[in-house]
Design a protein around this motif. Sequence first.
Motif, short mmCIF file in Angstrom:
data_model
loop_
_atom_site.label_atom_id
_atom_site.label_comp_id
_atom_site.label_asym_id
_atom_site.label_seq_id
_atom_site.Cartn_x
_atom_site.Cartn_y
_atom_site.Cartn_z
N VAL A 287 0.86 -1.19 0.00
CA VAL A 287 0.00 0.00 0.00
C VAL A 287 0.89 1.24 0.00
CG1 VAL A 287 -1.87 1.22 1.17
CG2 VAL A 287 -1.70 -1.29 1.35
N PRO A 288 0.79 2.12 -1.00
CA PRO A 288 1.70 3.27 -1.06
C PRO A 288 1.62 4.21 0.13
CG PRO A 288 0.72 2.88 -3.21
CD PRO A 288 0.00 1.97 -2.24
N ASP A 289 0.42 4.55 0.60
CA ASP A 289 0.26 5.52 1.69
C ASP A 289 -0.82 5.00 2.64
OD1 ASP A 289 0.16 7.68 3.37
OD2 ASP A 289 -0.38 9.15 1.82
N GLY B 74 -3.13 7.03 4.98
CA GLY B 74 -2.65 8.40 5.00
C GLY B 74 -1.52 8.65 5.98
N GLN B 75 -0.80 7.60 6.37
CA GLN B 75 0.27 7.73 7.36
C GLN B 75 1.60 8.18 6.75
OE1 GLN B 75 0.44 3.94 9.35
NE2 GLN B 75 -1.64 4.10 10.15
N GLY B 76 1.64 8.32 5.43
CA GLY B 76 2.88 8.71 4.76
C GLY B 76 3.31 7.63 3.78
N THR B 77 3.88 8.05 2.65
CA THR B 77 4.26 7.08 1.64
C THR B 77 5.43 6.21 2.12
OG1 THR B 77 5.63 8.79 0.62
CG2 THR B 77 3.43 8.45 -0.29
N GLY C 171 -4.05 -0.79 -3.91
CA GLY C 171 -4.71 0.47 -3.61
C GLY C 171 -3.70 1.60 -3.52
N TYR C 172 -4.10 2.67 -2.84
CA TYR C 172 -3.17 3.75 -2.55
C TYR C 172 -3.22 4.09 -1.06
CZ TYR C 172 -0.22 7.79 -3.02
OH TYR C 172 0.85 8.65 -2.88
#
Length: 271
Positions: free
Chosen positions: A39-41, A44-47, A72-73
Amino acid sequence: MKALFSVVLHDVAPATWPLYADFAARAAALGVPLTLLVVPDYHGQGTFDRDPRFCAAIERELARGGEAVLHGYYHADELPCHGPIDFVRRRLFTHEGEFAAISEQEALARLEQGLALFACLGWPVEGFVAPGWLLGEGAWRALARTPLRYTSSPRRVYVRAGAGWRSIEAPSLVWSARSGWRRLVSQVVNERWLRRSANRPWLRLGLHPVDMRHERSRRFWERTTRALLAERMPSTKVDALRHLAALQQGSDGGVLVAQQAQAAGDAVRAL
């Protein structure tokens, strides 16, 4: 050809990798390559590229023959539900069906951002798996606009075939491990699926971070991995697709012609 099995770690991110690290080490000792759904981010915790130790861990897995897949993202679904069926899919089945309801343009933006992160680190990527296996119509159209080669649902893997997608049967075992009764039921259901899938050419094991928190589910995955090694060849998803490509030639394989999310949670409707 010997039957295949793939060990797939879902929701891989800096926040979840410590839960997986011990299992990954055991898999490496057994010579089992892992398919990592990254999962890239995450939430929403940071990439993930901001965490050198995490990146180094993933690169070790890739060097051992593993595969990184875009998952996902954000792995979060914040859009409202529309109707009872949508509520069941996106709130009871999962709370994180990020690609279930977003528009084509938003889905494409997130896919491209995720691919750019992989490219910056030099990580090859051919697959995408939507969180909760839920792909809405807009997300399907967006996926077709990317170079990604395959996606999957709980029972099948979908590979590009011209302008459409070819369906390959590949059932996935998966646990619901958030409560004691769910873990008990999951063990019974998954043991039954193992017996029913004994003659299937390809079987997937779908692990989640919460599985690693509980002894019953963790031991099931370790025991099942060892048992399958005696009768199947371990493979990442992308390598399994290469092995099965010759078998798919000359048959229709089930071409996907309707790109819609299925209410029951299979994420796609194959006709």
